[in-house]
Design an enzyme around this catalytic site. Structure first.
Site, PDB file in Angstrom:
ATOM      1  N   SER A  83     100.436 -41.999  68.518  1.00 18.98           N
ATOM      2  CA  SER A  83      99.627 -42.767  67.878  1.00 18.98           C
ATOM      3  C   SER A  83      98.996 -42.216  66.188  1.00 18.98           C
ATOM      4  O   SER A  83      99.789 -41.716  65.794  1.00 18.98           O
ATOM      5  CB  SER A  83      99.360 -43.538  68.332  1.00 18.98           C
ATOM      6  OG  SER A  83      99.048 -45.152  67.812  1.00 18.98           O
ATOM      7  N   ASP A 109     106.694 -52.582  71.201  1.00 20.57           N
ATOM      8  CA  ASP A 109     105.868 -51.872  70.539  1.00 20.57           C
ATOM      9  C   ASP A 109     105.545 -52.996  69.162  1.00 20.57           C
ATOM     10  O   ASP A 109     105.650 -53.350  68.315  1.00 20.57           O
ATOM     11  CB  ASP A 109     105.649 -50.366  70.344  1.00 20.57           C
ATOM     12  CG  ASP A 109     104.592 -49.955  69.321  1.00 20.57           C
ATOM     13  OD1 ASP A 109     103.389 -50.756  69.393  1.00 20.57           O
ATOM     14  OD2 ASP A 109     104.364 -48.405  69.284  1.00 20.57           O
ATOM     15  N   HIS A 158     103.074 -50.385  73.447  1.00 17.63           N
ATOM     16  CA  HIS A 158     102.880 -48.760  72.569  1.00 17.63           C
ATOM     17  C   HIS A 158     102.356 -48.206  73.828  1.00 17.63           C
ATOM     18  O   HIS A 158     102.142 -46.941  73.369  1.00 17.63           O
ATOM     19  CB  HIS A 158     101.226 -49.612  71.462  1.00 17.63           C
ATOM     20  CG  HIS A 158     101.002 -48.468  70.698  1.00 17.63           C
ATOM     21  ND1 HIS A 158     101.483 -48.092  69.714  1.00 17.63           N
ATOM     22  CD2 HIS A 158      99.688 -47.853  69.878  1.00 17.63           C
ATOM     23  CE1 HIS A 158     101.042 -47.628  68.470  1.00 17.63           C
ATOM     24  NE2 HIS A 158      99.412 -47.068  69.729  1.00 17.63           N
TER      25      HIS A 158
END
Ligand code: MLT
Length: 190
Positions: A95, A142, A173
């Site tokens: 991320s 996501d 995610h």
């Protein structure tokens, strides 16, 4: 710079956590991918309401590009010194951490030979040519970083010359067990 280090083989895994994480977060994942490898895991130096990040954002998905470049340069300089003695270096980020690795590839071109980017998106508009081998994952559900955002970034990296392997998973995610297994297979094929 705060970091966790493990001295193992001549292969070094350089780890970049997600928003709100720290230098310990991705260590178990790195150990699963390669139990023998050396590890250098960084802590992002930017704080957003107490959450560690690798660069500032003004709101969700809106990035402070000057800060991205500034932090990227600091990390790049730090890593040049710390990674010297290794034969093979693989960058792994999740991320926000994956986004920082992506930004570093764009800024510094060929200094990142291999990268595993878990759920990334593009942060900087411009790029040097990139010859990295990159494994990119995303979750088809996501909502934090959407599949469209990741796919756009993959296309961009390929246009710059990167060799990208894309792995997608039917989840959001988070990083799944199946995802780690697939990434490990890519790693073992290097
Ligand atoms: C970022 O800020 O880098 C992305 O939005 C992902 C995240 O929130 O970590």
């Amino acid at each position: 710079m705060n970091y966790y280090q493990f001295q193992g083989s001549k292969t070094l895994l350089v780890l970049f956590h997600g928003t709100g994480g720290d230098e310990h977060d991705l260590v178990p994942l790195a150990k699963q991918i390669d139990p023998q490898a050396s590890i250098l895991s960084l802590r992002g130096e930017v704080s957003e309401n107490g959450m560690n990040r690798f660069f500032k954002r003004t709101s969700f998905g809106v990035f402070d590009l000057e800060n991205v470049k500034e932090e990227a340069k600091k990390i790049h300089t730090f890593l040049q010194e710390k990674t010297k003695e290794y034969e093979r270096i693989i960058y792994i980020g999740y991320s926000n951490g994956a986004n920082m690795i992506g930004a570093m590839m764009q800024l510094f071109g060929n200094t990142i030979p291999y990268a595993i980017l878990l759920h990334p998106m593009q942060v900087l508009p411009d790029s040097k040519p990139i010859q990295s081998s990159v494994c990119i994952t995303y979750g088809t559900q996501d909502t934090m970083i959407t599949p469209e955002q990741t796919k756009k970034f993959i296309e961009f990296l390929e246009q710059q010359g990167a060799a990208v392997t894309t792995l997608s998973f039917a989840h959001g995610h988070q990083i799944s067990v199946q995802e780690i297994d697939s990434v490990k297979r890519w790693y073992e094929s290097l």
